[in-house]
Scaffold this active site. Structure first.
Site, PDB file in Angstrom:
ATOM      1  N   GLY A   1       0.624  -1.213  -0.049  1.00 53.41           N
ATOM      2  CA  GLY A   1       0.031   0.047  -0.098  1.00 53.41           C
ATOM      3  C   GLY A   1       0.838   1.256   0.039  1.00 53.41           C
ATOM      4  O   GLY A   1       1.950   1.078   0.407  1.00 53.41           O
TER       5      GLY A   1
ATOM      6  N   GLN B   1       2.667   9.562   1.678  1.00 53.50           N
ATOM      7  CA  GLN B   1       4.031   9.449   1.834  1.00 53.50           C
ATOM      8  C   GLN B   1       4.915   9.614   0.763  1.00 53.50           C
ATOM      9  O   GLN B   1       6.244   9.589   0.929  1.00 53.50           O
ATOM     10  CB  GLN B   1       3.724   7.845   1.782  1.00 53.50           C
ATOM     11  CG  GLN B   1       3.299   7.184   3.030  1.00 53.50           C
ATOM     12  CD  GLN B   1       3.155   5.569   3.037  1.00 53.50           C
ATOM     13  OE1 GLN B   1       2.264   4.979   2.412  1.00 53.50           O
ATOM     14  NE2 GLN B   1       4.139   5.010   3.108  1.00 53.50           N
TER      15      GLN B   1
ATOM     16  N   CYS C   1       6.391  -0.377   7.210  1.00 57.67           N
ATOM     17  CA  CYS C   1       5.956   0.765   6.347  1.00 57.67           C
ATOM     18  C   CYS C   1       7.144   1.196   5.474  1.00 57.67           C
ATOM     19  O   CYS C   1       8.380   1.202   5.934  1.00 57.67           O
ATOM     20  CB  CYS C   1       5.377   1.932   7.309  1.00 57.67           C
ATOM     21  SG  CYS C   1       5.032   3.294   6.381  1.00 57.67           S
ATOM     22  N   LEU C   2       6.933   1.444   4.488  1.00 57.41           N
ATOM     23  CA  LEU C   2       7.943   1.988   3.531  1.00 57.41           C
ATOM     24  C   LEU C   2       8.509   3.543   4.158  1.00 57.41           C
ATOM     25  O   LEU C   2       9.673   3.611   3.754  1.00 57.41           O
ATOM     26  CB  LEU C   2       7.291   2.275   1.956  1.00 57.41           C
ATOM     27  CG  LEU C   2       6.917   1.062   1.293  1.00 57.41           C
ATOM     28  CD1 LEU C   2       6.117   1.448  -0.147  1.00 57.41           C
ATOM     29  CD2 LEU C   2       7.895   0.123   1.225  1.00 57.41           C
TER      30      LEU C   2
ATOM     31  N   HIS D   1      -3.955   1.286   8.057  1.00 54.88           N
ATOM     32  CA  HIS D   1      -2.748   1.700   8.072  1.00 54.88           C
ATOM     33  C   HIS D   1      -2.504   2.993   6.888  1.00 54.88           C
ATOM     34  O   HIS D   1      -2.039   3.853   7.499  1.00 54.88           O
ATOM     35  CB  HIS D   1      -1.694   0.677   7.699  1.00 54.88           C
ATOM     36  CG  HIS D   1      -0.329   0.793   7.537  1.00 54.88           C
ATOM     37  ND1 HIS D   1       0.731   0.671   8.414  1.00 54.88           N
ATOM     38  CD2 HIS D   1       0.448   1.915   6.621  1.00 54.88           C
ATOM     39  CE1 HIS D   1       1.875   0.996   8.056  1.00 54.88           C
ATOM     40  NE2 HIS D   1       1.748   1.759   6.932  1.00 54.88           N
ATOM     41  N   GLU D   2      -3.022   2.353   5.747  1.00 53.41           N
ATOM     42  CA  GLU D   2      -2.923   3.483   4.778  1.00 53.41           C
ATOM     43  C   GLU D   2      -3.808   4.921   4.899  1.00 53.41           C
ATOM     44  O   GLU D   2      -3.327   5.934   4.673  1.00 53.41           O
ATOM     45  CB  GLU D   2      -3.136   2.986   3.345  1.00 53.41           C
ATOM     46  CG  GLU D   2      -2.358   1.916   3.013  1.00 53.41           C
ATOM     47  CD  GLU D   2      -0.590   2.166   2.958  1.00 53.41           C
ATOM     48  OE1 GLU D   2      -0.586   3.403   2.644  1.00 53.41           O
ATOM     49  OE2 GLU D   2       0.126   1.502   3.118  1.00 53.41           O
TER      50      GLU D   2
ATOM     51  N   HIS E   1      -2.378   7.330   7.178  1.00 48.16           N
ATOM     52  CA  HIS E   1      -1.186   8.270   6.395  1.00 48.16           C
ATOM     53  C   HIS E   1      -2.035   9.589   6.168  1.00 48.16           C
ATOM     54  O   HIS E   1      -1.536  10.565   6.272  1.00 48.16           O
ATOM     55  CB  HIS E   1      -0.685   7.541   5.230  1.00 48.16           C
ATOM     56  CG  HIS E   1       0.626   6.636   5.616  1.00 48.16           C
ATOM     57  ND1 HIS E   1       1.417   7.106   6.356  1.00 48.16           N
ATOM     58  CD2 HIS E   1       0.528   5.474   5.592  1.00 48.16           C
ATOM     59  CE1 HIS E   1       2.344   6.105   6.511  1.00 48.16           C
ATOM     60  NE2 HIS E   1       1.846   4.902   5.913  1.00 48.16           N
TER      61      HIS E   1
END
Length: 171
Positions: free
Chosen positions: A46, A51, A93-94, A135-136, A139
């Protein structure tokens, strides 16, 4: 469109809130495609626009299974229902590279969003898919999974990421 650069902690832009998308135009569609391309390149499941430093309420997800047979591209997503049951999930997470931690999330959620054809859609996520949705969407409000941890655990993970970046010479 080229790959986008995924911001990593402690970049303050990760705390910005995404603004509603009022018009779905070629620029938004191109951005969603670039986000999908970047998500695959960086081996994530995702990615949110915040981000990559863009304050828009856009999310892409691909679980690599039947829950997302093709990349899910969500415009202005919002959680409209959460199950009362919660569970702890191991999250990464990225934007917080190289570390992970357990975070408590709702086991099921329903998300309403606008698709790329300007149609209102709903998706019902369970288990890991529900965790990824939450999670996404966090953000988009400037919340990282580490913000759900105790201050001591959060700082420990931040320090690990910063040390790793320093040792590898990355920013």
């Amino acid at each position: 469109m080229e790959y986008l650069t995924v911001l990593t902690i402690p970049d303050p832009r990760l705390k910005m809130k995404g603004e509603r998308v009022e018009t779905i135009d070629a620029g938004i569609l191109d951005l969603l495609e670039a986000m999908v391309k970047t998500m695959y390149h960086d081996e994530g499941c995702g990615l949110s626009a915040t981000q990559v430093g863009i304050a828009k309420r856009l999310v892409v997800i691909d679980m690599g299974d039947e829950s997302t047979p093709e990349p899910l591209k969500m415009i202005n997503p919002e959680i409209i229902w959460r199950s009362p049951q919660t569970e702890r999930y191991q999250e990464a997470c990225l934007s917080v590279p190289g570390v992970s931690a357990e975070v408590e999330r709702h086991v099921e959620v329903k998300v309403r969003y606008t698709d790329i054809h300007n149609k209102t859609q709903e998706v019902h996520g369970k288990g890991y898919f529900a965790e990824c949705l939450q999670h996404e969407l966090d953000h988009l409000d400037g919340i990282l999974y580490i913000d759900h941890l105790s201050p001591m655990k959060r700082q420990l993970l931040i320090n690990k990421v910063i040390k790793s970046k320093r040792l590898s010479g990355t920013r």
